[in-house]
Design a protein around this motif. Structure first.
Motif, PDB file in Angstrom:
ATOM      1  N   ALA A   1       0.817  -1.215   0.000  1.00 10.09           N
ATOM      2  CA  ALA A   1       0.000   0.000   0.000  1.00 10.09           C
ATOM      3  C   ALA A   1       0.848   1.261   0.000  1.00 10.09           C
ATOM      4  O   ALA A   1       0.426   2.304  -0.517  1.00 10.09           O
ATOM      5  CB  ALA A   1      -0.941   0.001   1.214  1.00 10.09           C
ATOM      6  N   GLU A   2       2.048   1.172   0.563  1.00  9.70           N
ATOM      7  CA  GLU A   2       2.946   2.331   0.606  1.00  9.70           C
ATOM      8  C   GLU A   2       3.843   2.412  -0.630  1.00  9.70           C
ATOM      9  O   GLU A   2       4.722   3.261  -0.696  1.00  9.70           O
ATOM     10  CB  GLU A   2       3.779   2.307   1.878  1.00  9.70           C
ATOM     11  N   GLY A   3       3.628   1.533  -1.605  1.00  8.76           N
ATOM     12  CA  GLY A   3       4.332   1.638  -2.874  1.00  8.76           C
ATOM     13  C   GLY A   3       5.477   0.677  -3.086  1.00  8.76           C
ATOM     14  O   GLY A   3       6.132   0.701  -4.134  1.00  8.76           O
ATOM     15  N   PHE A   4       5.746  -0.202  -2.114  1.00  2.00           N
ATOM     16  CA  PHE A   4       6.793  -1.202  -2.305  1.00  2.00           C
ATOM     17  C   PHE A   4       6.320  -2.230  -3.326  1.00  2.00           C
ATOM     18  O   PHE A   4       5.122  -2.492  -3.455  1.00  2.00           O
ATOM     19  CB  PHE A   4       7.111  -1.913  -0.981  1.00  2.00           C
ATOM     20  N   GLU A   5       7.279  -2.812  -4.031  1.00  4.53           N
ATOM     21  CA  GLU A   5       6.981  -3.885  -4.977  1.00  4.53           C
ATOM     22  C   GLU A   5       7.822  -5.105  -4.621  1.00  4.53           C
ATOM     23  O   GLU A   5       8.930  -4.980  -4.100  1.00  4.53           O
ATOM     24  CB  GLU A   5       7.300  -3.444  -6.404  1.00  4.53           C
ATOM     25  N   GLU A   6       7.267  -6.278  -4.898  1.00  2.00           N
ATOM     26  CA  GLU A   6       8.013  -7.509  -4.644  1.00  2.00           C
ATOM     27  C   GLU A   6       9.070  -7.690  -5.724  1.00  2.00           C
ATOM     28  O   GLU A   6       8.782  -7.598  -6.916  1.00  2.00           O
ATOM     29  CB  GLU A   6       7.081  -8.714  -4.628  1.00  2.00           C
ATOM     30  N   LEU A   7      10.300  -7.950  -5.296  1.00  2.00           N
ATOM     31  CA  LEU A   7      11.401  -8.212  -6.223  1.00  2.00           C
ATOM     32  C   LEU A   7      11.717  -9.688  -6.333  1.00  2.00           C
ATOM     33  O   LEU A   7      12.038 -10.189  -7.409  1.00  2.00           O
ATOM     34  CB  LEU A   7      12.683  -7.507  -5.762  1.00  2.00           C
ATOM     35  N   ALA A   8      11.691 -10.390  -5.208  1.00  3.80           N
ATOM     36  CA  ALA A   8      12.102 -11.790  -5.184  1.00  3.80           C
ATOM     37  C   ALA A   8      11.649 -12.417  -3.882  1.00  3.80           C
ATOM     38  O   ALA A   8      11.135 -11.731  -2.999  1.00  3.80           O
ATOM     39  CB  ALA A   8      13.624 -11.890  -5.307  1.00  3.80           C
ATOM     40  N   ARG A   9      11.891 -13.702  -3.801  1.00  8.25           N
ATOM     41  CA  ARG A   9      11.650 -14.439  -2.558  1.00  8.25           C
ATOM     42  C   ARG A   9      12.915 -15.201  -2.205  1.00  8.25           C
ATOM     43  O   ARG A   9      13.581 -15.746  -3.075  1.00  8.25           O
ATOM     44  CB  ARG A   9      10.483 -15.399  -2.706  1.00  8.25           C
ATOM     45  N   ARG A  10      13.217 -15.211  -0.917  1.00  2.87           N
ATOM     46  CA  ARG A  10      14.350 -15.988  -0.413  1.00  2.87           C
ATOM     47  C   ARG A  10      13.774 -17.190   0.329  1.00  2.87           C
ATOM     48  O   ARG A  10      13.253 -17.028   1.439  1.00  2.87           O
ATOM     49  CB  ARG A  10      15.217 -15.145   0.516  1.00  2.87           C
ATOM     50  N   PRO A  11      13.867 -18.374  -0.278  1.00  2.00           N
ATOM     51  CA  PRO A  11      13.277 -19.559   0.357  1.00  2.00           C
ATOM     52  C   PRO A  11      13.902 -19.848   1.720  1.00  2.00           C
ATOM     53  O   PRO A  11      15.115 -19.756   1.897  1.00  2.00           O
ATOM     54  CB  PRO A  11      13.589 -20.696  -0.630  1.00  2.00           C
ATOM     55  N   ASN A  12      13.033 -20.162   2.666  1.00  2.00           N
ATOM     56  CA  ASN A  12      13.460 -20.603   4.003  1.00  2.00           C
ATOM     57  C   ASN A  12      14.398 -19.620   4.695  1.00  2.00           C
ATOM     58  O   ASN A  12      15.245 -20.017   5.490  1.00  2.00           O
ATOM     59  CB  ASN A  12      14.106 -21.979   3.917  1.00  2.00           C
ATOM     60  N   TYR A  13      14.239 -18.344   4.424  1.00  2.31           N
ATOM     61  CA  TYR A  13      15.122 -17.299   4.961  1.00  2.31           C
ATOM     62  C   TYR A  13      15.012 -17.193   6.481  1.00  2.31           C
ATOM     63  O   TYR A  13      16.008 -17.030   7.174  1.00  2.31           O
ATOM     64  CB  TYR A  13      14.771 -15.973   4.296  1.00  2.31           C
ATOM     65  N   TYR A  14      13.779 -17.239   6.971  1.00  2.00           N
ATOM     66  CA  TYR A  14      13.572 -17.071   8.411  1.00  2.00           C
ATOM     67  C   TYR A  14      13.648 -18.435   9.077  1.00  2.00           C
ATOM     68  O   TYR A  14      12.821 -19.314   8.834  1.00  2.00           O
ATOM     69  CB  TYR A  14      12.229 -16.395   8.692  1.00  2.00           C
TER      70      TYR A  14
ATOM     71  N   PRO B   1      14.203 -20.629  12.798  1.00  2.00           N
ATOM     72  CA  PRO B   1      14.091 -22.022  12.388  1.00  2.00           C
ATOM     73  C   PRO B   1      12.752 -22.385  11.764  1.00  2.00           C
ATOM     74  O   PRO B   1      12.442 -23.562  11.584  1.00  2.00           O
ATOM     75  CB  PRO B   1      14.262 -22.769  13.720  1.00  2.00           C
ATOM     76  N   ASP B   2      11.945 -21.407  11.379  1.00  2.00           N
ATOM     77  CA  ASP B   2      10.586 -21.651  10.899  1.00  2.00           C
ATOM     78  C   ASP B   2      10.489 -22.035   9.427  1.00  2.00           C
ATOM     79  O   ASP B   2       9.406 -22.369   8.961  1.00  2.00           O
ATOM     80  CB  ASP B   2       9.720 -20.407  11.136  1.00  2.00           C
ATOM     81  N   ASN B   3      11.597 -21.927   8.691  1.00  2.47           N
ATOM     82  CA  ASN B   3      11.587 -22.228   7.251  1.00  2.47           C
ATOM     83  C   ASN B   3      10.556 -21.395   6.495  1.00  2.47           C
ATOM     84  O   ASN B   3       9.863 -21.891   5.608  1.00  2.47           O
ATOM     85  CB  ASN B   3      11.354 -23.717   6.994  1.00  2.47           C
ATOM     86  N   VAL B   4      10.466 -20.120   6.831  1.00  2.67           N
ATOM     87  CA  VAL B   4       9.529 -19.209   6.184  1.00  2.67           C
ATOM     88  C   VAL B   4      10.289 -18.364   5.170  1.00  2.67           C
ATOM     89  O   VAL B   4      11.374 -17.859   5.456  1.00  2.67           O
ATOM     90  CB  VAL B   4       8.832 -18.301   7.226  1.00  2.67           C
ATOM     91  N   ASP B   5       9.696 -18.219   3.989  1.00  2.00           N
ATOM     92  CA  ASP B   5      10.323 -17.415   2.938  1.00  2.00           C
ATOM     93  C   ASP B   5      10.324 -15.941   3.308  1.00  2.00           C
ATOM     94  O   ASP B   5       9.429 -15.458   4.005  1.00  2.00           O
ATOM     95  CB  ASP B   5       9.562 -17.564   1.616  1.00  2.00           C
ATOM     96  N   ALA B   6      11.315 -15.234   2.798  1.00  5.55           N
ATOM     97  CA  ALA B   6      11.356 -13.777   2.886  1.00  5.55           C
ATOM     98  C   ALA B   6      10.917 -13.219   1.546  1.00  5.55           C
ATOM     99  O   ALA B   6      11.365 -13.678   0.490  1.00  5.55           O
ATOM    100  CB  ALA B   6      12.763 -13.293   3.200  1.00  5.55           C
ATOM    101  N   ILE B   7      10.042 -12.237   1.599  1.00  2.74           N
ATOM    102  CA  ILE B   7       9.665 -11.496   0.395  1.00  2.74           C
ATOM    103  C   ILE B   7      10.539 -10.261   0.369  1.00  2.74           C
ATOM    104  O   ILE B   7      10.501  -9.442   1.294  1.00  2.74           O
ATOM    105  CB  ILE B   7       8.175 -11.102   0.415  1.00  2.74           C
ATOM    106  N   VAL B   8      11.357 -10.132  -0.654  1.00  2.00           N
ATOM    107  CA  VAL B   8      12.238  -8.979  -0.814  1.00  2.00           C
ATOM    108  C   VAL B   8      11.462  -7.920  -1.570  1.00  2.00           C
ATOM    109  O   VAL B   8      10.921  -8.177  -2.648  1.00  2.00           O
ATOM    110  CB  VAL B   8      13.526  -9.357  -1.584  1.00  2.00           C
ATOM    111  N   MET B   9      11.398  -6.721  -0.987  1.00  2.00           N
ATOM    112  CA  MET B   9      10.612  -5.639  -1.579  1.00  2.00           C
ATOM    113  C   MET B   9      11.465  -4.395  -1.756  1.00  2.00           C
ATOM    114  O   MET B   9      12.450  -4.208  -1.042  1.00  2.00           O
ATOM    115  CB  MET B   9       9.393  -5.336  -0.699  1.00  2.00           C
ATOM    116  N   ARG B  10      11.044  -3.546  -2.701  1.00  2.00           N
ATOM    117  CA  ARG B  10      11.766  -2.304  -2.979  1.00  2.00           C
ATOM    118  C   ARG B  10      10.763  -1.180  -3.213  1.00  2.00           C
ATOM    119  O   ARG B  10       9.713  -1.368  -3.814  1.00  2.00           O
ATOM    120  CB  ARG B  10      12.615  -2.459  -4.235  1.00  2.00           C
ATOM    121  N   LEU B  11      11.145  -0.002  -2.749  1.00  3.10           N
ATOM    122  CA  LEU B  11      10.411   1.235  -3.021  1.00  3.10           C
ATOM    123  C   LEU B  11      11.372   2.198  -3.688  1.00  3.10           C
ATOM    124  O   LEU B  11      12.459   2.459  -3.159  1.00  3.10           O
ATOM    125  CB  LEU B  11       9.886   1.861  -1.722  1.00  3.10           C
ATOM    126  N   ARG B  12      11.002   2.687  -4.839  1.00  8.30           N
ATOM    127  CA  ARG B  12      11.799   3.732  -5.488  1.00  8.30           C
ATOM    128  C   ARG B  12      11.377   5.069  -4.888  1.00  8.30           C
ATOM    129  O   ARG B  12      10.207   5.421  -4.912  1.00  8.30           O
ATOM    130  CB  ARG B  12      11.581   3.722  -6.995  1.00  8.30           C
TER     131      ARG B  12
END
Length: 162
Positions: free
Chosen positions: A120-133, A135-146
């Motif tokens: 909502a604040e204008g960030f966009e998804e760039l990629a996902r990092r599998p199992n980044y977090y 010990p939960d094995n949760v993906d990270a969503i990498v986002m960017r705002l120009r």
């Protein structure tokens, strides 16, 4: 809403929120203390009735083209009422004031509320990092705002009040 710069004296309150918000992968007190004292970042706390209920930080080196939202967390009973949005906007102002043209962050894929705020604040998804977090094995969503040059001037102090 009262936002102010965090100090070393706030570490215990910040860590209490950190552990409630991120029970399996909370930062250590030493890591957080280093973040609070770094000249390359800015950390803020949100107080309600004199009690710290949330915090957030941005790593933004002066003159660097990019910055990173490091963390934003609130006590559960203070989520969903605009405080996170206001805090994020002040952190984005800091990044823009320091010269950033892009701001990056990672958000847990199992946190749709935070992801929705960033979108909502204008960030966009760039990629996902599998199992980044762990010990939960949760993906990270990498986002960017120009960050546009005019962005900093359009987000006023009044807009950051909830």
């Amino acid at each position: 809403m009262t936002l102010r710069d965090a100090t070393a004296d706030d570490l215990d309150a910040i860590m209490a929120i950190e552990h409630r918000s991120f029970p399996t992968d909370a930062w250590s007190a030493a890591t957080m203390a280093a973040e609070l004292s770094s000249p390359h970042g800015r950390y803020l706390v949100d107080e309600h009735d004199g009690v710290i209920i949330g915090y957030g930080g941005v790593r933004a080196l002066h003159g660097s083209a990019d910055a990173d939202i490091q963390t934003i967390a609130f006590l559960p009973e203070h989520r969903g009422n605009g405080r996170g949005r206001a805090l994020l906007r002040v952190l984005l102002l800091t990044a823009a004031d320091r010269g950033a043209r892009e701001v990056f962050l990672e958000v847990r894929a199992d946190n749709p509320s935070a992801e929705g705020l960033y979108l909502a604040e204008g960030f966009e998804e760039l990629a996902r990092r599998p199992n980044y977090y762990q010990p939960d094995n949760v993906d990270a969503i990498v986002m960017r705002l120009r960050v546009r040059a005019s962005s900093a001037s359009t987000i006023t102090a009044e807009e950051t009040k909830a």
